[in-house]
Write a protein that holds these residues in place. Structure first.
Motif, PDB file in Angstrom:
ATOM      1  N   HIS A 280       0.834  -1.196   0.000  1.00  0.00           N
ATOM      2  CA  HIS A 280       0.000   0.000   0.000  1.00  0.00           C
ATOM      3  C   HIS A 280       0.874   1.253   0.000  1.00  0.00           C
ATOM      4  CE1 HIS A 280      -3.179   2.808   0.971  1.00  0.00           C
ATOM      5  NE2 HIS A 280      -2.438   3.245   1.980  1.00  0.00           N
TER       6      HIS A 280
ATOM      7  N   THR B  86       1.086   3.744  -3.151  1.00  0.00           N
ATOM      8  CA  THR B  86       0.625   5.103  -2.898  1.00  0.00           C
ATOM      9  C   THR B  86       1.695   6.107  -3.268  1.00  0.00           C
ATOM     10  OG1 THR B  86      -0.791   4.314  -1.125  1.00  0.00           O
ATOM     11  CG2 THR B  86      -0.303   6.655  -1.140  1.00  0.00           C
TER      12      THR B  86
ATOM     13  N   SER C  99       2.255   6.089  -7.174  1.00  0.00           N
ATOM     14  CA  SER C  99       1.160   6.702  -7.924  1.00  0.00           C
ATOM     15  C   SER C  99       1.073   8.202  -7.658  1.00  0.00           C
ATOM     16  CB  SER C  99      -0.171   6.020  -7.607  1.00  0.00           C
ATOM     17  OG  SER C  99      -0.476   6.147  -6.240  1.00  0.00           O
TER      18      SER C  99
ATOM     19  N   SER D 151       1.618  11.547 -10.456  1.00  0.00           N
ATOM     20  CA  SER D 151       0.584  12.557 -10.705  1.00  0.00           C
ATOM     21  C   SER D 151       1.219  13.934 -10.834  1.00  0.00           C
ATOM     22  CB  SER D 151      -0.439  12.574  -9.567  1.00  0.00           C
ATOM     23  OG  SER D 151       0.122  13.196  -8.417  1.00  0.00           O
TER      24      SER D 151
ATOM     25  N   GLU E 212      -5.934  12.269  -6.479  1.00  0.00           N
ATOM     26  CA  GLU E 212      -6.606  11.010  -6.175  1.00  0.00           C
ATOM     27  C   GLU E 212      -7.093  10.321  -7.444  1.00  0.00           C
ATOM     28  OE1 GLU E 212      -9.459  12.525  -3.423  1.00  0.00           O
ATOM     29  OE2 GLU E 212      -8.254  11.961  -1.680  1.00  0.00           O
ATOM     30  N   GLU E 213      -7.695  11.088  -8.354  1.00  0.00           N
ATOM     31  CA  GLU E 213      -8.161  10.508  -9.612  1.00  0.00           C
ATOM     32  C   GLU E 213      -6.978  10.034 -10.448  1.00  0.00           C
ATOM     33  OE1 GLU E 213     -10.611  11.832 -13.612  1.00  0.00           O
ATOM     34  OE2 GLU E 213     -10.889  12.978 -11.773  1.00  0.00           O
TER      35      GLU E 213
ATOM     36  N   MET F 216      -4.077   9.088  -9.331  1.00  0.00           N
ATOM     37  CA  MET F 216      -3.499   7.912  -8.694  1.00  0.00           C
ATOM     38  C   MET F 216      -4.306   6.663  -9.050  1.00  0.00           C
ATOM     39  SD  MET F 216      -2.581   9.574  -4.976  1.00  0.00           S
ATOM     40  CE  MET F 216      -2.070   8.069  -4.165  1.00  0.00           C
ATOM     41  N   ALA F 217      -5.626   6.790  -9.052  1.00  0.00           N
ATOM     42  CA  ALA F 217      -6.474   5.646  -9.399  1.00  0.00           C
ATOM     43  C   ALA F 217      -6.236   5.226 -10.846  1.00  0.00           C
ATOM     44  CB  ALA F 217      -7.938   5.994  -9.179  1.00  0.00           C
ATOM     45  N   LEU F 218      -6.131   6.184 -11.740  1.00  0.00           N
ATOM     46  CA  LEU F 218      -5.866   5.862 -13.149  1.00  0.00           C
ATOM     47  C   LEU F 218      -4.491   5.225 -13.315  1.00  0.00           C
ATOM     48  CD1 LEU F 218      -7.346   9.029 -14.889  1.00  0.00           C
ATOM     49  CD2 LEU F 218      -8.260   6.704 -14.952  1.00  0.00           C
TER      50      LEU F 218
ATOM     51  N   LEU G 191      -2.864   3.453 -11.110  1.00  0.00           N
ATOM     52  CA  LEU G 191      -2.935   2.084 -10.610  1.00  0.00           C
ATOM     53  C   LEU G 191      -3.666   1.166 -11.589  1.00  0.00           C
ATOM     54  CD1 LEU G 191      -3.611   2.769  -6.843  1.00  0.00           C
ATOM     55  CD2 LEU G 191      -1.575   1.710  -7.820  1.00  0.00           C
ATOM     56  N   GLN G 192      -4.708   1.685 -12.259  1.00  0.00           N
ATOM     57  CA  GLN G 192      -5.398   0.893 -13.288  1.00  0.00           C
ATOM     58  C   GLN G 192      -4.445   0.546 -14.420  1.00  0.00           C
ATOM     59  OE1 GLN G 192      -8.758   3.293 -14.399  1.00  0.00           O
ATOM     60  NE2 GLN G 192     -10.121   2.291 -12.927  1.00  0.00           N
TER      61      GLN G 192
ATOM     62  N   GLU H 213      -2.070  -2.127 -13.299  1.00  0.00           N
ATOM     63  CA  GLU H 213      -2.759  -3.413 -13.263  1.00  0.00           C
ATOM     64  C   GLU H 213      -2.928  -3.977 -14.674  1.00  0.00           C
ATOM     65  OE1 GLU H 213      -6.636  -5.445 -11.170  1.00  0.00           O
ATOM     66  OE2 GLU H 213      -6.712  -3.320 -11.638  1.00  0.00           O
TER      67      GLU H 213
END
Length: 173
Positions: free
Chosen positions: A89, A93, A96, A100, A106-107, A109-111, A113-114, A117
């Motif tokens: 984690h 974190t 990511s 950015s 936050e958005e 970081m999510a992208l 991580l996607q 993956e």
């Protein structure tokens, strides 16, 4: 006498901890594990009465009720801990966030991580010939997302091709 109830609560939770750490679990040790937890729950209200604890709606405390079943399914819990997920984690974190542009991170970081993956999943599908028994899965639809600020700026095309084994980079570009 409140003092004796506090000792019963303390001893039961300590005994639970010691039983849970056993390298080999038997029917008797699992029964003892469950018994210590039952004793704890039967006497824990003394902690409320003494204003030590306001409530017992604590996720980690609830998790204890699943130990016996988990040990029966997965074996002794002596090596279970949260260190690896915690470090993963932290690493993901940090990576990511650094990828950015620090705005609406936050958005981003999510992208990010996607994307990581997707790369991981794609690298697994490259080795399908080594694992013929796996079911064929429909490929994911790729979504292309470009960062406003590149993670590794000012790299020559040759560096990109060499560092990432991207031999088809120029034709794809």
């Amino acid at each position: 006498m409140p003092g004796s109830h506090v000792l019963v609560v303390a001893r039961s939770i300590l005994d639970f901890s010691y039983y849970a750490q056993l390298h080999i679990q038997t029917t008797e040790s699992l029964e003892a594990l469950q018994t210590t937890l039952t004793i704890f729950h039967a006497n824990k209200d003394i902690l409320k009465e003494l204003a030590v604890q306001e409530h017992f709606n604590i996720p980690k405390l609830h998790q204890l009720s699943h130990y016996v079943q988990s040990i029966m399914l997965f074996g002794a819990a002596d090596s279970f801990d949260t260190e690896l997920p915690k470090h993963l984690h932290i690493d993901f974190t940090k990576d990511s966030y650094h990828a950015s542009n620090k705005r609406d991170y936050e958005e981003q970081m999510a992208l990010w991580l996607q994307c990581q993956e997707a790369v991981f999943i794609h690298s697994d599908t490259d080795s399908e010939s080594e694992t013929p028994n796996l079911p064929v899965v429909e490929p994911l639809q790729a979504t292309h997302v470009l960062a406003k600020v590149p993670v590794h700026p000012h790299q020559s095309v040759q560096t990109i091709i060499t560092a990432h084994s991207a031999t088809e980079f120029l034709p794809a570009l």
